[in-house]
Design an enzyme around this catalytic site. Structure first.
Site, PDB file in Angstrom:
ATOM      1  N   LYS A  10      85.149  67.541  45.129  1.00 28.29           N
ATOM      2  CA  LYS A  10      84.663  66.332  45.578  1.00 28.29           C
ATOM      3  C   LYS A  10      85.703  65.063  46.581  1.00 28.29           C
ATOM      4  O   LYS A  10      86.474  65.752  47.285  1.00 28.29           O
ATOM      5  CB  LYS A  10      84.440  65.440  44.225  1.00 28.29           C
ATOM      6  CG  LYS A  10      83.714  66.107  42.923  1.00 28.29           C
ATOM      7  CD  LYS A  10      82.803  64.642  41.875  1.00 28.29           C
ATOM      8  CE  LYS A  10      82.327  65.634  41.629  1.00 28.29           C
ATOM      9  NZ  LYS A  10      81.337  64.534  40.275  1.00 28.29           N
ATOM     10  N   TYR A  50      71.590  67.680  40.994  1.00 29.53           N
ATOM     11  CA  TYR A  50      72.216  67.086  40.295  1.00 29.53           C
ATOM     12  C   TYR A  50      70.318  65.990  39.641  1.00 29.53           C
ATOM     13  O   TYR A  50      70.095  65.503  39.089  1.00 29.53           O
ATOM     14  CB  TYR A  50      72.656  65.446  40.473  1.00 29.53           C
ATOM     15  CG  TYR A  50      73.985  65.703  40.997  1.00 29.53           C
ATOM     16  CD1 TYR A  50      75.135  66.269  40.000  1.00 29.53           C
ATOM     17  CD2 TYR A  50      74.567  65.747  42.152  1.00 29.53           C
ATOM     18  CE1 TYR A  50      76.334  66.342  40.376  1.00 29.53           C
ATOM     19  CE2 TYR A  50      76.693  65.548  42.149  1.00 29.53           C
ATOM     20  CZ  TYR A  50      77.013  65.617  41.218  1.00 29.53           C
ATOM     21  OH  TYR A  50      78.400  66.117  40.961  1.00 29.53           O
ATOM     22  N   ASN A 113      85.642  61.800  40.247  1.00 33.62           N
ATOM     23  CA  ASN A 113      86.194  62.101  39.167  1.00 33.62           C
ATOM     24  C   ASN A 113      87.006  64.114  39.610  1.00 33.62           C
ATOM     25  O   ASN A 113      86.829  64.973  39.107  1.00 33.62           O
ATOM     26  CB  ASN A 113      85.709  62.237  37.590  1.00 33.62           C
ATOM     27  CG  ASN A 113      84.003  62.840  37.710  1.00 33.62           C
ATOM     28  OD1 ASN A 113      83.826  63.992  38.658  1.00 33.62           O
ATOM     29  ND2 ASN A 113      83.003  63.314  36.903  1.00 33.62           N
ATOM     30  N   GLU A 127      73.268  77.049  41.197  1.00 31.17           N
ATOM     31  CA  GLU A 127      74.306  75.921  41.984  1.00 31.17           C
ATOM     32  C   GLU A 127      74.507  76.380  43.218  1.00 31.17           C
ATOM     33  O   GLU A 127      74.892  75.942  44.179  1.00 31.17           O
ATOM     34  CB  GLU A 127      75.032  74.969  40.910  1.00 31.17           C
ATOM     35  CG  GLU A 127      74.778  74.566  40.356  1.00 31.17           C
ATOM     36  CD  GLU A 127      75.660  73.658  39.512  1.00 31.17           C
ATOM     37  OE1 GLU A 127      77.041  73.812  39.639  1.00 31.17           O
ATOM     38  OE2 GLU A 127      75.230  72.482  38.430  1.00 31.17           O
TER      39      GLU A 127
END
Ligand code: IDP
Ligand code: MG
Length: 134
Positions: A10, A50, A113, A127
């Site tokens: 991320k 998401y 995170n 994904e």
């Protein structure tokens, strides 16, 4: 039987210079990095990835965050890769993640995170297609 999963480092972790150390965790465990690309997640990709969280209180922040800077997108393969990657990542909230896990060792904030990993073989296929287009 070998399985493929989608893993993404991320924006916070890329910005903090953790790419090498995070990739190392997966390779040390014996998994193989099949594909790897640095890039920015589009709004469309973020929404598709998401979709299950649409409407939740943290959704807008999550989309803003995941599109805020470069990420490292990966396809990782190996025996039970989906479950093994999730185990290596640790609990969603880094404060609950065990020491020795990626989130436990490198994170402190729920919103940032460190890593994303598919939660099932079905999510992985979906994904991988969102981010690598196949
Ligand atoms: P996961 O990443 O461990 O699969 P999910 O529940 O699928 O966890 O949530 C997706 C992402 O959304 C998390 O990684 C985290 O960054 C963020 N998130 C989840 N729940 C919350 C929350 O309650 N507050 C803020 N961010 C959250
Ligand atoms: Mg999830």
């Amino acid at each position: 039987m070998d399985q493929s999963t989608y893993v993404m480092i991320k924006p916070d972790a890329v910005a903090r210079g953790l790419v090498g150390r995070v990739v190392q965790r997966f390779e040390d465990a014996g998994l193989k990095v099949e594909r790897m690309e640095l890039g920015v997640v589009t709004a469309q990709q973020a929404a598709a990835n998401y979709a299950e969280h649409a409407g939740k209180p943290f959704y807008d922040g999550l989309i803003a965050y995941i599109t805020s800077g470069p990420v490292v997108k990966m396809v990782i393969s190996g025996p039970d890769a989906v479950t093994v990657c999730r185990k290596l990542m640790g609990a969603t909230n880094p404060r609950d993640a065990a020491p020795g896990t990626i989130r436990g060792d490198f994170g402190l904030i729920m919103d940032a995170n460190v890593v994303h990993g598919s939660d099932s073989p079905e999510s992985a296929a979906r994904e991988i297609s969102i981010f690598f287009g196949e």
